[in-house]
Design a protein around this motif. Structure first.
Motif, PDB file in Angstrom:
ATOM      1  N   ALA A   1       9.015 108.026  10.879  1.00  0.00           N
ATOM      2  CA  ALA A   1       8.152 109.001  10.203  1.00  0.00           C
ATOM      3  C   ALA A   1       8.975 110.039   9.436  1.00  0.00           C
ATOM      4  O   ALA A   1       8.716 110.301   8.256  1.00  0.00           O
ATOM      5  N   ALA A   2       9.952 110.626  10.094  1.00  0.00           N
ATOM      6  CA  ALA A   2      10.735 111.691   9.464  1.00  0.00           C
ATOM      7  C   ALA A   2      11.537 111.191   8.260  1.00  0.00           C
ATOM      8  O   ALA A   2      11.554 111.834   7.206  1.00  0.00           O
ATOM      9  N   THR A   3      12.195 110.054   8.411  1.00  0.00           N
ATOM     10  CA  THR A   3      13.042 109.577   7.313  1.00  0.00           C
ATOM     11  C   THR A   3      12.221 108.970   6.181  1.00  0.00           C
ATOM     12  O   THR A   3      12.632 109.047   5.022  1.00  0.00           O
ATOM     13  N   THR A   4      11.065 108.399   6.498  1.00  0.00           N
ATOM     14  CA  THR A   4      10.172 107.922   5.430  1.00  0.00           C
ATOM     15  C   THR A   4       9.716 109.097   4.584  1.00  0.00           C
ATOM     16  O   THR A   4       9.741 109.034   3.351  1.00  0.00           O
ATOM     17  N   LEU A   5       9.300 110.178   5.226  1.00  0.00           N
ATOM     18  CA  LEU A   5       8.852 111.355   4.477  1.00  0.00           C
ATOM     19  C   LEU A   5       9.987 111.978   3.663  1.00  0.00           C
ATOM     20  O   LEU A   5       9.779 112.396   2.516  1.00  0.00           O
TER      21      LEU A   5
END
Length: 180
Positions: A83-87
């Protein structure tokens, strides 16, 4: 007893039913607020769903990186990492699209690889939104997979994530459907 999904990944009927259920539940807000969303499935391929302004959604399959040969995996925190790295990747690629002179918090090598990967998809006649969302998700999945190699939750080596991303093929078109 394991379900079919647990053994071989989500099948196309389950996937389409889940997407349509989500969109039906949250319309008109979903299509007004989102350019895309993801459905992940552990070690099986993920799916990137992009919402078009033309009243359709498209589904793209993103292969899961191969972690074969690794004896012990530590999956706790992998979803948070995805989630964090996709965003972070989405934000960077979105700013690049807007013409911003930006660098991400991910580092110059990651920025270069993300831009190169998204640009490589331009030959496939995909929308810019699809290129950005699917590239960001592929990067997020590679980071989440890399975090499974570390005992510490949500920690990963950038070099591992870039290697996994490089070993993974681009998103593949699955199908196109009307929003309603």
């Amino acid at each position: 007893k394991k379900t079919r999904s647990e053994v071989g990944g989500i099948d196309s009927d389950e996937l389409l039913k889940g997407i349509k259920g989500f969109l039906d539940e949250f319309q008109p807000y979903a299509s007004e607020a989102l350019s895309g969303f993801a459905i992940t499935d552990g070690k099986h391929p993920a799916h990137c769903i992009t919402l078009g302004e033309d009243g359709v959604f498209e589904i793209f399959r993103i292969p899961a990186p191969d972690l074969g040969g690794v004896d012990t995996l530590y999956p706790i925190g992998a979803g948070d990492t995805v989630a964090a790295t996709t965003l972070a990747a989405w934000r960077y690629l979105h700013e690049v699209r807007r013409g911003g002179d930006c660098t991400s918090s991910l580092g110059k090598e990651v920025d270069r690889v993300l831009k190169q990967r998204a640009d490589a998809m331009s030959t496939d006649n995909l929308s810019e939104t699809t290129r950005i969302v699917s590239t960001a998700l592929a990067f997020g999945i590679s980071c989440g997979s890399a975090s499974c190699l570390k005992e510490e939750n949500s920690q990963f080596d950038v070099a591992d994530s870039l290697r996994l991303l490089d070993d993974t093929s681009q998103a593949a078109f699955v199908s196109r459907h009307a929003l309603t």
